[in-house]
Design an enzyme around this catalytic site. Sequence first.
Site, PDB file in Angstrom:
ATOM      1  N   GLY A  11       8.207  24.449  -1.012  1.00  6.77           N
ATOM      2  CA  GLY A  11       9.049  24.287  -2.198  1.00  6.77           C
ATOM      3  C   GLY A  11       8.343  24.750  -3.456  1.00  6.77           C
ATOM      4  NE  ARG A  72      10.245  23.908   2.968  1.00  9.70           N
ATOM      5  CZ  ARG A  72      10.793  23.627   1.776  1.00  9.70           C
ATOM      6  NH1 ARG A  72      11.884  24.241   1.391  1.00  9.70           N
ATOM      7  NH2 ARG A  72      10.242  22.734   0.987  1.00  9.70           N
ATOM      8  CB  SER A  73       6.910  31.110   7.250  1.00 10.71           C
ATOM      9  OG  SER A  73       6.648  31.968   8.334  1.00 10.71           O
ATOM     10  CG  ASP A 103       2.924  17.149   3.572  1.00 14.33           C
ATOM     11  OD1 ASP A 103       3.829  17.941   3.217  1.00 14.33           O
ATOM     12  OD2 ASP A 103       3.161  16.039   4.092  1.00 14.33           O
ATOM     13  CB  THR A 126       5.051  19.233  -3.906  1.00  8.67           C
ATOM     14  OG1 THR A 126       6.209  18.399  -3.782  1.00  8.67           O
ATOM     15  CG2 THR A 126       3.840  18.367  -3.664  1.00  8.67           C
ATOM     16  CB  ILE A 127       8.690  18.274  -8.174  1.00  2.48           C
ATOM     17  CG1 ILE A 127       9.773  18.079  -7.097  1.00  2.48           C
ATOM     18  CG2 ILE A 127       8.722  19.693  -8.729  1.00  2.48           C
ATOM     19  CD1 ILE A 127      11.176  18.038  -7.676  1.00  2.48           C
ATOM     20  CG  ASP A 128       8.846  15.937  -3.410  1.00  2.00           C
ATOM     21  OD1 ASP A 128       9.753  15.924  -4.267  1.00  2.00           O
ATOM     22  OD2 ASP A 128       8.927  16.598  -2.356  1.00  2.00           O
ATOM     23  CG  ASP A 130       5.246  14.409  -1.066  1.00  3.50           C
ATOM     24  OD1 ASP A 130       4.657  15.360  -1.607  1.00  3.50           O
ATOM     25  OD2 ASP A 130       6.151  14.564  -0.227  1.00  3.50           O
ATOM     26  NE  ARG A 163      34.129   6.312 -15.098  1.00  2.00           N
ATOM     27  CZ  ARG A 163      34.733   7.467 -15.257  1.00  2.00           C
ATOM     28  NH1 ARG A 163      34.021   8.556 -15.471  1.00  2.00           N
ATOM     29  NH2 ARG A 163      36.035   7.562 -15.219  1.00  2.00           N
ATOM     30  CG  MET A 170      14.796  16.529  -5.312  1.00  2.00           C
ATOM     31  SD  MET A 170      14.157  18.219  -5.424  1.00  2.00           S
ATOM     32  CE  MET A 170      15.615  19.127  -4.928  1.00  2.00           C
ATOM     33  N   GLY A 171      12.044  13.649  -3.956  1.00  2.00           N
ATOM     34  CA  GLY A 171      10.824  12.914  -3.628  1.00  2.00           C
ATOM     35  C   GLY A 171      10.567  12.753  -2.136  1.00  2.00           C
ATOM     36  NE  ARG A 172       8.297  16.309   1.134  1.00  2.00           N
ATOM     37  CZ  ARG A 172       7.407  17.081   1.729  1.00  2.00           C
ATOM     38  NH1 ARG A 172       7.777  17.956   2.641  1.00  2.00           N
ATOM     39  NH2 ARG A 172       6.137  17.002   1.421  1.00  2.00           N
ATOM     40  CD  GLU A 188      20.738  -0.762 -17.301  1.00  2.00           C
ATOM     41  OE1 GLU A 188      21.248   0.273 -16.840  1.00  2.00           O
ATOM     42  OE2 GLU A 188      20.222  -0.824 -18.434  1.00  2.00           O
ATOM     43  NE  ARG A 245      33.731   9.034 -11.624  1.00  2.00           N
ATOM     44  CZ  ARG A 245      34.624   8.054 -11.512  1.00  2.00           C
ATOM     45  NH1 ARG A 245      34.336   6.983 -10.786  1.00  2.00           N
ATOM     46  NH2 ARG A 245      35.798   8.133 -12.100  1.00  2.00           N
ATOM     47  NE  ARG A 254      11.677  21.715  -4.956  1.00  2.00           N
ATOM     48  CZ  ARG A 254      12.228  22.264  -3.878  1.00  2.00           C
ATOM     49  NH1 ARG A 254      12.772  23.468  -3.957  1.00  2.00           N
ATOM     50  NH2 ARG A 254      12.225  21.638  -2.737  1.00  2.00           N
TER      51      ARG A 254
HETATM   52  P1  ADP Z   1       5.463  21.969   1.843  1.00  2.00           P
HETATM   53  O1  ADP Z   1       4.227  22.767   1.850  1.00  2.00           O
HETATM   54  O2  ADP Z   1       6.139  21.946   0.492  1.00  2.00           O
HETATM   55  O3  ADP Z   1       5.248  20.588   2.445  1.00  2.00           O
HETATM   56  P2  ADP Z   1       6.817  22.778   4.311  1.00  2.00           P
HETATM   57  O4  ADP Z   1       6.605  21.470   4.980  1.00  2.00           O
HETATM   58  O5  ADP Z   1       8.148  23.436   4.456  1.00  2.00           O
HETATM   59  O6  ADP Z   1       6.554  22.720   2.743  1.00  2.00           O
HETATM   60  O7  ADP Z   1       5.694  23.790   4.869  1.00  2.00           O
HETATM   61  C1  ADP Z   1       5.624  25.099   4.358  1.00  2.00           C
HETATM   62  C2  ADP Z   1       5.266  26.040   5.459  1.00  2.00           C
HETATM   63  O8  ADP Z   1       3.974  25.729   5.987  1.00  2.00           O
HETATM   64  C3  ADP Z   1       6.175  26.002   6.680  1.00  2.00           C
HETATM   65  O9  ADP Z   1       7.362  26.729   6.476  1.00  2.00           O
HETATM   66  C4  ADP Z   1       5.293  26.668   7.725  1.00  2.00           C
HETATM   67  O10 ADP Z   1       5.289  28.069   7.569  1.00  2.00           O
HETATM   68  C5  ADP Z   1       3.903  26.159   7.342  1.00  2.00           C
HETATM   69  N1  ADP Z   1       3.511  25.044   8.214  1.00  2.00           N
HETATM   70  C6  ADP Z   1       3.879  23.750   8.128  1.00  2.00           C
HETATM   71  N2  ADP Z   1       3.344  23.023   9.147  1.00  2.00           N
HETATM   72  C7  ADP Z   1       2.632  23.899   9.889  1.00  2.00           C
HETATM   73  C8  ADP Z   1       1.841  23.785  11.085  1.00  2.00           C
HETATM   74  N3  ADP Z   1       1.682  22.612  11.712  1.00  2.00           N
HETATM   75  N4  ADP Z   1       1.257  24.918  11.574  1.00  2.00           N
HETATM   76  C9  ADP Z   1       1.417  26.101  10.944  1.00  2.00           C
HETATM   77  N5  ADP Z   1       2.133  26.264   9.826  1.00  2.00           N
HETATM   78  C10 ADP Z   1       2.748  25.197   9.305  1.00  2.00           C
END
Ligand code: ADP
Length: 324
Positions: A11, A72-73, A103, A126-128, A130, A163, A170-172, A188, A245, A254
Amino acid sequence: MRSIAIVCSGGDASGMNPALKRFVEYAIANACTPYFVYDGYEGLIDDRIGEAHYRDVSGILNKGGTVIGSSRSERFMLPKYRTQAALNLKKRHIHMLVVLGGDGSFRGMDTFYKEHRIACCGIPATIDNDIFGTAYTLGVDTALGMIRTAIDAIRDTAASLNRAFVIETMGRECGYLALVSALTSGAELCLVPEIPYDLQRITPRLKQQLQEGRHYFIIIISEGIAHDREAIATWLSNDVGIETRLNVLGHLQRGGNPSVYDRLMAYRFVTYAIDALLNGNNNSVVCYNDHTFSYRNVHDVATTPATVEAELLRLATPLCTLEH
Ligand code: ADP
């Protein structure tokens, strides 16, 4: 000349662009050739890698997101694509890589280093907020500013129309953004995964507030309890008795131009990351705690669940349970 590359993964977070600017300038100041990897680990696999120049980073400091893209890959999870990625770096004699991400990105980085011995240094971005081992991750301050602006605006309409607004941040699984936003916006009630809540116990307290003259509520909930969001809105309408609402803030959190704090933290995180790599620190994450930077083993950072600091939880608990 040694060569060093930087990649943004996962992200995006505001502060990545100031980090890229500092990266180019500090690499060159240390007699290294800087490279950008475009579009995250996907670009690493597909050889979207290019030398970076001063001109590439002029005028980007004030922009949110990342000018080199992120992704993301799925493929990076597979060894054969990581091998392809490593070859793309090695053919350019790049043996040092800075990874901006969360992470998940660090888990990928850890495996990549262990397989291919390309020295890596992670910057929590990351903005979270975390990530285990660091009290701050790049982008949090800007995100909190965006949330503040949104809540202030929603409060105007909530007050005008009598209302309740349930506002989801966000924050997972981490309630940090919700907790800080609730404490600083005069909400509140705040509901997060870290602090157990019982809606039926909260009902009489909100009803009492209505009887005493309150005519609207701002209730902040975090993404980690999103499964309960409809039930919370229904509870407010039916049990507490106020028209309600629901507002999921979503991706506006983000964006936004990086705050002063995130610009400064980007500058500092990158400086420490390049210093680590130049000093032979091969597989670590830059962490920030108690006004001090340090390095932690990437495996520990990537595999240990993060927790919200105890003091913040203690301060916020009355706002989450409405019990004092
Ligand atoms: P973030 O880094 O924000 O936590 P993601 O959890 O989507 O985001 O992880 C980003 C990318 O890191 C994934 O799309 C993937 O390419 C790679 N990745 C995550 N976990 C693994 C892993 N166990 N082994 C290899 N690549 C990983």
